[in-house]
Scaffold this active site. Structure first.
Site, PDB file in Angstrom:
ATOM      1  N   PHE A 115       6.419  30.757  51.995  1.00  0.00           N
ATOM      2  CA  PHE A 115       6.856  31.509  53.178  1.00  0.00           C
ATOM      3  C   PHE A 115       5.875  31.402  54.355  1.00  0.00           C
ATOM      4  O   PHE A 115       6.279  31.074  55.479  1.00  0.00           O
ATOM      5  CB  PHE A 115       7.073  32.982  52.788  1.00  0.00           C
ATOM      6  CG  PHE A 115       7.540  33.848  53.927  1.00  0.00           C
ATOM      7  CD1 PHE A 115       8.839  33.766  54.407  1.00  0.00           C
ATOM      8  CD2 PHE A 115       6.676  34.757  54.526  1.00  0.00           C
ATOM      9  CE1 PHE A 115       9.272  34.558  55.466  1.00  0.00           C
ATOM     10  CE2 PHE A 115       7.100  35.558  55.581  1.00  0.00           C
ATOM     11  CZ  PHE A 115       8.401  35.465  56.051  1.00  0.00           C
TER      12      PHE A 115
ATOM     13  N   HIS B  74       0.141  38.249  45.996  1.00  0.00           N
ATOM     14  CA  HIS B  74      -0.405  37.010  46.552  1.00  0.00           C
ATOM     15  C   HIS B  74      -1.694  37.200  47.373  1.00  0.00           C
ATOM     16  O   HIS B  74      -2.699  36.530  47.148  1.00  0.00           O
ATOM     17  CB  HIS B  74       0.626  36.351  47.477  1.00  0.00           C
ATOM     18  CG  HIS B  74       1.965  36.121  46.865  1.00  0.00           C
ATOM     19  ND1 HIS B  74       2.226  35.057  46.036  1.00  0.00           N
ATOM     20  CD2 HIS B  74       3.135  36.807  46.967  1.00  0.00           C
ATOM     21  CE1 HIS B  74       3.498  35.086  45.667  1.00  0.00           C
ATOM     22  NE2 HIS B  74       4.073  36.150  46.215  1.00  0.00           N
TER      23      HIS B  74
HETATM   24  C1  BDR Z   1       3.428  35.370  51.177  1.00  0.00           C
HETATM   25  O1  BDR Z   1       4.607  35.721  51.904  1.00  0.00           O
HETATM   26  C2  BDR Z   1       4.642  37.096  52.169  1.00  0.00           C
HETATM   27  O2  BDR Z   1       5.873  37.639  51.793  1.00  0.00           O
HETATM   28  C3  BDR Z   1       3.502  37.721  51.415  1.00  0.00           C
HETATM   29  O3  BDR Z   1       2.915  38.771  52.168  1.00  0.00           O
HETATM   30  C4  BDR Z   1       2.544  36.586  51.180  1.00  0.00           C
HETATM   31  O4  BDR Z   1       1.598  36.491  52.220  1.00  0.00           O
HETATM   32  C5  BDR Z   1       3.827  34.865  49.799  1.00  0.00           C
HETATM   33  O5  BDR Z   1       4.645  33.741  49.910  1.00  0.00           O
END
Ligand code: BDR
Ligand code: CA
Length: 314
Positions: free
Chosen positions: A165, A238
């Protein structure tokens, strides 16, 4: 000697927990906080950041709002993961602090200009602010110790099959960062999908007692419920791994790789392409975390909440 850092994120449940960890860590000196859109709109992530710093009693830390949009691609948000507010779940205190005038890049530049020792940047959202900083202020690069980021995944993506993402939100910014020549530590999905919290872990947080422990446990539980619905056994938390890469690198297994960002491509835009076998003939530009001692990770976050709880009580 503590490590000076600037935190840059899109809170976001796991960004919030990363910041809980950062502010508790005795080995870190948080000089400033900046925001970016991603998990929610920029207005929401900035509001959330102000509420998180208020919750942590860190209202004296300068906080600035970042870029209004990615460099090239259209903005993207993730209400399916973090809720409409970007930080759905427990009620939070209203902000007792405002943002600095001038914005994120100006704040980062000022902090870098003023510092005697180089500062680590810790982005846990899209890399837009960091990329603009590097483009606008190349003279400040010697003041940047390195960039410890959450983003990418050598083996897979999560938002598309190929892209994680944060990188997908602004692939061109990520390309600028990965081509910067600065020391890079990458906490991507290879490691963060192993950095999972289970119900017994957030029960330990809740058992600490007090407002902060309740809120962090609720954030973890919110994140866990979302992930359980899409088939996970635990919640991959994460963003704090990017903090751990600075404070407790001994609990990570890493591999130095040459990493490039795909900015176009029919299927793989936003992919972090790691040169596992050295086929590109380039020296490594990134220390990529591939594994983690999960129990030690959980212990660090539990202890961070306990530390804040002691501080707030004293
Ligand atoms: C990342 O995307 C966001 O949804 C979380 O905060 C994290 O930084 C994970 O893919
Ligand atoms: Ca994030």
């Amino acid at each position: 000697m503590s490590i000076p850092v600037i935190l840059d994120g899109d809170p976001g449940h796991d960004d919030a927990i990363a910041w809980v960890l950062a502010f508790a860590a005795k080995g870190l000196d948080v000089r400033g906080v900046t925001t970016v859109g991603g998990n929610s709109s920029l207005a929401n992530t900035t509001y959330n950041a102000r509420r998180i710093l208020t919750l942590l009693g860190a209202t004296d830390i300068p906080l600035a709002q970042g870029a209004t949009r990615p460099l090239v691609v259209e903005p993207m948000i993730a209400p399916s993961v973090h809720g409409e507010s970007g930080l759905d779940g427990p009620a939070l205190p209203e902000p007792e602090m405002d943002v600095q005038p001038g914005g994120a890049v100006e704040l980062m530049a000022r902090l870098l200009r003023e510092t005697a020792e180089p500062i680590w940047l810790v982005p846990t959202g899209a890399l837009t602010n960091v990329a603009i900083l590097l483009l606008a202020h190349p003279e400040l690069k010697p003041k940047i110790a390195g960039i410890s980021l959450m983003g990418g995944g050598i083996q897979s993506g999560n938002w598309t099959p190929a892209a994680e993402f944060n990188i997908l939100v602004d692939p061109q910014a990520a390309q600028i960062v990965f081509e910067s020549g600065l020391p890079l530590r990458m906490a991507g999905l290879d490691v963060t999908e192993k950095a999972c919290f289970l119900p017994q872990d957030f029960d330990r947080v809740r058992a600490i007692g007090g407002q902060l422990a309740e809120i962090v446990a609720d954030w973890l539980e919110f994140f866990f419920e979302f992930h359980r619905e899409i088939g996970y056994e635990g919640a991959p938390v994460h963003d704090p791994v990017a903090i751990v890469a600075l404070t407790n690198p001994e609990i990570l297994q890493t591999r130095d790789l040459y990493v490039q960002i795909e900015t176009a491509g029919q299927y793989a835009c936003g992919a972090t392409i790691g040169d596992w076998y050295g086929s590109a003939g380039q020296p490594p530009n990134t220390q990529v975390a591939m594994g983690i001692d999960r129990q030690a990770y959980v212990d660090l976050i539990v202890e961070a909440v306990a530390e804040h709880t002691r501080r707030l009580a004293s």
